[in-house]
Design a protein around this motif. Structure first.
Motif, PDB file in Angstrom:
ATOM      1  N   HIS A 142       2.293   3.637  -4.372  1.00 19.31           N
ATOM      2  CA  HIS A 142       1.567   4.203  -5.365  1.00 19.31           C
ATOM      3  C   HIS A 142       0.301   5.230  -4.838  1.00 19.31           C
ATOM      4  CE1 HIS A 142      -0.786   3.053  -9.155  1.00 19.31           C
ATOM      5  NE2 HIS A 142      -1.742   3.627  -8.619  1.00 19.31           N
TER       6      HIS A 142
ATOM      7  N   HIS B 167      -0.225   9.134  -5.457  1.00 19.58           N
ATOM      8  CA  HIS B 167      -1.267   9.890  -5.780  1.00 19.58           C
ATOM      9  C   HIS B 167      -1.609  11.054  -5.045  1.00 19.58           C
ATOM     10  CE1 HIS B 167      -2.900   7.504  -9.126  1.00 19.58           C
ATOM     11  NE2 HIS B 167      -3.186   6.133  -8.438  1.00 19.58           N
TER      12      HIS B 167
ATOM     13  N   HIS C  13      -2.554   8.646 -13.792  1.00 17.87           N
ATOM     14  CA  HIS C  13      -1.354   7.713 -13.887  1.00 17.87           C
ATOM     15  C   HIS C  13      -0.427   8.370 -14.937  1.00 17.87           C
ATOM     16  CE1 HIS C  13      -3.881   4.654 -11.804  1.00 17.87           C
ATOM     17  NE2 HIS C  13      -3.251   4.809 -11.103  1.00 17.87           N
TER      18      HIS C  13
ATOM     19  N   PHE D  42       3.858  10.796 -12.504  1.00 17.98           N
ATOM     20  CA  PHE D  42       3.358  10.025 -11.350  1.00 17.98           C
ATOM     21  C   PHE D  42       4.286   8.650 -11.358  1.00 17.98           C
ATOM     22  CE2 PHE D  42       0.838   5.910 -10.383  1.00 17.98           C
ATOM     23  CZ  PHE D  42       0.260   6.339  -9.059  1.00 17.98           C
TER      24      PHE D  42
END
Ligand SMILES: [Zn+2]
Length: 233
Positions: free
Chosen positions: A192, A196, A202, A206
């Motif tokens: 995650h 980024h 988000h 992504f």
């Protein structure tokens, strides 16, 4: 943010009222489950109550979610037999009278010097920090080459209420609590944050970046949502 004035009640909903600098009234559910109403002053109670009424079902839904998330919160005691999480598994604690370090982990057992019980949370934090830092490179190697994303640095620290963060300079920080997570969930947190590096938000893009290397990431995400609050000392 202005001062908290008091706790008010409208029908069955108790809320805290704070002064807003803006002209709008907003309602939040705080991390401790408090309903917070931020409104312009002087307060127009009738208007505030109208807004609460119009948001009644949202407030109920949010409070129910909050309870769900916090039901798993566990209070641990530093006594013989208490269990502590370490990469997703529970291990028992034994208090001992004599060992060189305050806290050790051998053969699936935590041992804590009984003279160090008062400092136990710090010893566990340090343990988790050290062990997580040691495992990070190995976990990174599983995903970094596939994602072709490399953080400027990756560090373990105490973060407020997040599992990980990614700075604008490309540094990834992970909460030491990640050492309590099952490895598959820890990997999700790492992936995650790696994603980024490319997208700060988000966005659908992504999530696609994550999905490419972790097709079942949603399971880890759900696991965190429902069990995350239990990762406490
Ligand atoms: Zn994120």
């Amino acid at each position: 943010m202005a001062d908290t004035l008091n706790v008010s009640t409208y029908k069955d909903i108790s809320y805290q009222l704070k002064k807003s600098d803006r002209k709008t009234t907003s309602i939040y559910i705080e991390r401790d489950g408090t309903v917070l109403v931020i409104a312009p002053s002087p307060f127009d109670v009738e208007k505030i109550e109208q807004i609460i009424e119009s948001k009644r079902s949202w407030i109920y839904k949010s409070l129910a979610e909050w309870e769900d998330l916090n039901r798993t919160r566990i209070h641990r005691e530093y006594v013989n037999g208490e269990s502590f999480l370490y990469f997703g598994r529970n291990y028992r604690l034994q208090l001992v009278k004599d060992q060189l370090e305050p806290l050790t982990f051998h053969y699936g057992q935590f041992k804590l010097l009984d003279s160090e019980v008062a400092n136990a949370p710090d010893h566990f934090k340090n343990f988790y920090k050290t062990k997580l830092q040691q495992r990070l490179n190995e976990r990174l190697k599983l995903y970094q080459p596939k994602m072709k994303l490399k953080p400027a640095s990756i560090r373990v620290m105490e973060l407020q209420n997040r599992w990980g963060s990614c700075t604008s300079k490309g540094a990834i920080n992970l909460h030491w609590k990640c050492a309590m997570l099952p490895l598959s969930v820890l990997d999700y947190v790492i992936v995650h944050e790696l994603a980024h590096l490319e997208d700060k938000n988000h966005s659908p893009k992504f999530w696609r970046t994550i999905e490419k290397v972790m097709p079942d990431y949603d399971e880890a995400k759900k696991w965190l949502k429902f069990n995350g609050a239990g990762m406490t000392l």
